[in-house]
Design an enzyme around this catalytic site. Structure first.
Site, PDB file in Angstrom:
ATOM      1  N   HIS A  84      22.785   3.937  46.635  1.00 54.87           N
ATOM      2  CA  HIS A  84      23.222   5.137  47.377  1.00 54.87           C
ATOM      3  C   HIS A  84      24.280   4.837  48.441  1.00 54.87           C
ATOM      4  O   HIS A  84      25.153   5.642  48.691  1.00 54.87           O
ATOM      5  CB  HIS A  84      22.019   5.872  47.991  1.00 54.87           C
ATOM      6  CG  HIS A  84      21.409   5.206  49.176  1.00 54.87           C
ATOM      7  ND1 HIS A  84      20.557   4.139  49.064  1.00 54.87           N
ATOM      8  CD2 HIS A  84      21.544   5.446  50.507  1.00 54.87           C
ATOM      9  CE1 HIS A  84      20.179   3.763  50.266  1.00 54.87           C
ATOM     10  NE2 HIS A  84      20.757   4.530  51.167  1.00 54.87           N
ATOM     11  N   ASP A  85      24.228   3.641  49.038  1.00 56.97           N
ATOM     12  CA  ASP A  85      25.204   3.326  50.095  1.00 56.97           C
ATOM     13  C   ASP A  85      26.326   2.411  49.617  1.00 56.97           C
ATOM     14  O   ASP A  85      27.012   1.794  50.431  1.00 56.97           O
ATOM     15  CB  ASP A  85      24.483   2.676  51.288  1.00 56.97           C
ATOM     16  CG  ASP A  85      23.995   3.727  52.280  1.00 56.97           C
ATOM     17  OD1 ASP A  85      24.448   4.891  52.187  1.00 56.97           O
ATOM     18  OD2 ASP A  85      23.156   3.383  53.132  1.00 56.97           O
TER      19      ASP A  85
ATOM     20  N   ASP B  98      15.657   7.494  52.833  1.00 56.81           N
ATOM     21  CA  ASP B  98      16.671   6.860  53.675  1.00 56.81           C
ATOM     22  C   ASP B  98      16.263   6.976  55.147  1.00 56.81           C
ATOM     23  O   ASP B  98      16.277   5.990  55.912  1.00 56.81           O
ATOM     24  CB  ASP B  98      18.000   7.609  53.425  1.00 56.81           C
ATOM     25  CG  ASP B  98      19.218   6.844  53.892  1.00 56.81           C
ATOM     26  OD1 ASP B  98      19.065   5.683  54.307  1.00 56.81           O
ATOM     27  OD2 ASP B  98      20.330   7.411  53.847  1.00 56.81           O
TER      28      ASP B  98
ATOM     29  N   LYS C 165      29.735   2.065  51.179  1.00 56.53           N
ATOM     30  CA  LYS C 165      29.996   1.402  52.466  1.00 56.53           C
ATOM     31  C   LYS C 165      30.918   0.196  52.279  1.00 56.53           C
ATOM     32  O   LYS C 165      31.491  -0.303  53.239  1.00 56.53           O
ATOM     33  CB  LYS C 165      28.682   0.977  53.117  1.00 56.53           C
ATOM     34  CG  LYS C 165      27.949   2.154  53.738  1.00 56.53           C
ATOM     35  CD  LYS C 165      26.779   1.711  54.570  1.00 56.53           C
ATOM     36  CE  LYS C 165      26.137   2.910  55.268  1.00 56.53           C
ATOM     37  NZ  LYS C 165      24.857   2.534  55.879  1.00 56.53           N
TER      38      LYS C 165
ATOM     39  N   HIS D 184      23.686  12.560  51.721  1.00 57.81           N
ATOM     40  CA  HIS D 184      23.727  12.915  53.147  1.00 57.81           C
ATOM     41  C   HIS D 184      23.839  14.414  53.366  1.00 57.81           C
ATOM     42  O   HIS D 184      24.151  14.864  54.471  1.00 57.81           O
ATOM     43  CB  HIS D 184      24.887  12.192  53.853  1.00 57.81           C
ATOM     44  CG  HIS D 184      24.541  10.778  54.203  1.00 57.81           C
ATOM     45  ND1 HIS D 184      23.647  10.448  55.209  1.00 57.81           N
ATOM     46  CD2 HIS D 184      24.930   9.601  53.653  1.00 57.81           C
ATOM     47  CE1 HIS D 184      23.527   9.133  55.274  1.00 57.81           C
ATOM     48  NE2 HIS D 184      24.293   8.589  54.323  1.00 57.81           N
TER      49      HIS D 184
HETATM   50 FE   LIG Z   1      24.244   6.618  53.220  1.00 59.76          FE
END
Ligand SMILES: [Fe+2]
Length: 344
Positions: free
Chosen positions: A211-212, A293, A215, A265
């Site tokens: 999911h991240d 999260d 980044k 988000h």
């Molecule tokens: Fe995130």
């Protein structure tokens, strides 16, 4: 070695026609004769025949019944029926039941040979076709195995690639090390309570681990910043779901995970990012990951915030139910036994 002669079974209760057939055929074929149906059945269970010549009218088992037995026991064996003029109708019926041809008594040498050759030729064609089909089946099996192997290899490489990408994010943002795996675990705990199918769970797990991933595209000094972010920095960090979705969307395996990564988000009241989706318009997987999260973030010690206890986490979930989180999922999340500190 000479090729073995085709084997023929003659079944007739009358000695005359039986012996006549034997004489016509025994030079070229391996001939076995039976004088009644029972004897014929015995032979059929003992030996494999290429062709059976069968009298329709016999005292014990009728030729028609015997024909049905041959079709059942040896479906590839060809059958030629013998009949008198009086029962041509029965012979026609026999053809319908799967006999190849019929001979009418009294038969001549030529028509017998012709019927037998026709039968053996069809038998040989059937055999060739069958062996070709068997070969094809084998090729098919081996192709299937190869495809499976290739799929497993791709899957293995994919898993390794994902692992490297997750490691790369951990390296950029060391204090959240292991965050994606923990989110995947919490998401699975929730998914079990939500009663997701095995397929949906597997998709959710993939999406949670990744999911991240976006980044990777965010500057390290922003990710590692200990103090509050400037509006400009926050704007950049808010790009990570879009970057993540862009990274995984070309990967066929991950196509279905894209909307979950993109919307993790979003907030239930529509104030989240990147699209401001609201309520049930947010994919369910994304709504689950949002909670997982937050749970991990709250259970994690941060430079600017202490780790929360499980009861504080529950309070926070309730407080943000309906605004940040899906209220139905919050009710389900409250039933889960959270660890007293972060796992992994
Ligand atoms: Fe995130």
């Amino acid at each position: 070695m000479l090729p073995h002669k085709p084997r023929i079974l003659i079944v007739d209760d009358e000695l005359g026609p039986r012996e006549a057939l034997r004489m016509i055929l025994s030079d070229d074929y391996d001939v076995v004769a039976a004088s009644n149906g029972n004897q014929a059945m015995e032979n059929l269970s003992r030996l494999e025949f290429d062709l059976v010549i069968l009298d329709i009218r016999m005292p014990d088992i009728s030729g028609i019944d015997l024909l049905a037995e041959v079709r059942k026991k040896a479906p590839d064996t060809e059958v030629v029926m013998i009949t008198a003029y009086a029962s041509v109708d029965t012979a026609t019926n026999a053809l319908r039941l799967g006999a190849l041809d019929y001979l009418i008594k009294p038969f001549d040498r030529h028509s017998v040979k012709e019927a037998v050759e026709k039968g053996l030729s069809r038998r040989s064609k059937t055999k060739t076709l069958k062996s070709k089909l068997d070969e094809l089946e084998l090729v098919n099996e081996s192709l299937k195995a190869e495809a499976e192997n290739a799929y497993n290899n791709i899957h293995k490489h994919y898993t390794e690639t994902v692992r490297s990408l997750v490691t790369a994010i951990d390296a950029k943002d060391s204090y959240t090390k292991g965050h994606q795996e923990r989110v995947a675990i919490y998401a699975m705990l929730l998914a079990v309570e939500v009663n997701l199918s095995v397929g949906e769970m597997s998709l959710l797990q993939q999406a949670a681990v990744l999911h991240d991933i976006g980044k990777i595209g965010v500057l390290e000094n922003i990710l590692r910043k200990k103090g509050p972010l400037t509006p400009e920095e926050f704007k950049l960090i808010k790009q990570h779901p879009v970057i993540g979705a862009g990274i995984i969307s070309p990967v066929e395996f991950l196509k279905e995970a894209v909307p979950i990564v993109l919307h993790h988000h979003e907030k239930f009241d529509g104030t989240g990012y990147p699209r401001g989706l609201k309520g049930l318009h947010i994919p369910e997987g994304a709504r689950i990951i949002t909670i997982a999260d937050a749970v991990d973030a709250m259970l994690t010690e941060r430079p600017y915030a202490q780790a929360k206890t499980p009861s504080q986490v529950r309070e926070q979930l309730l407080l943000c139910s309906g605004t940040q989180f899906d209220p139905r999922l919050v009710r389900i999340a409250l039933k889960i036994d959270l660890p007293s500190r972060r796992i992994l």
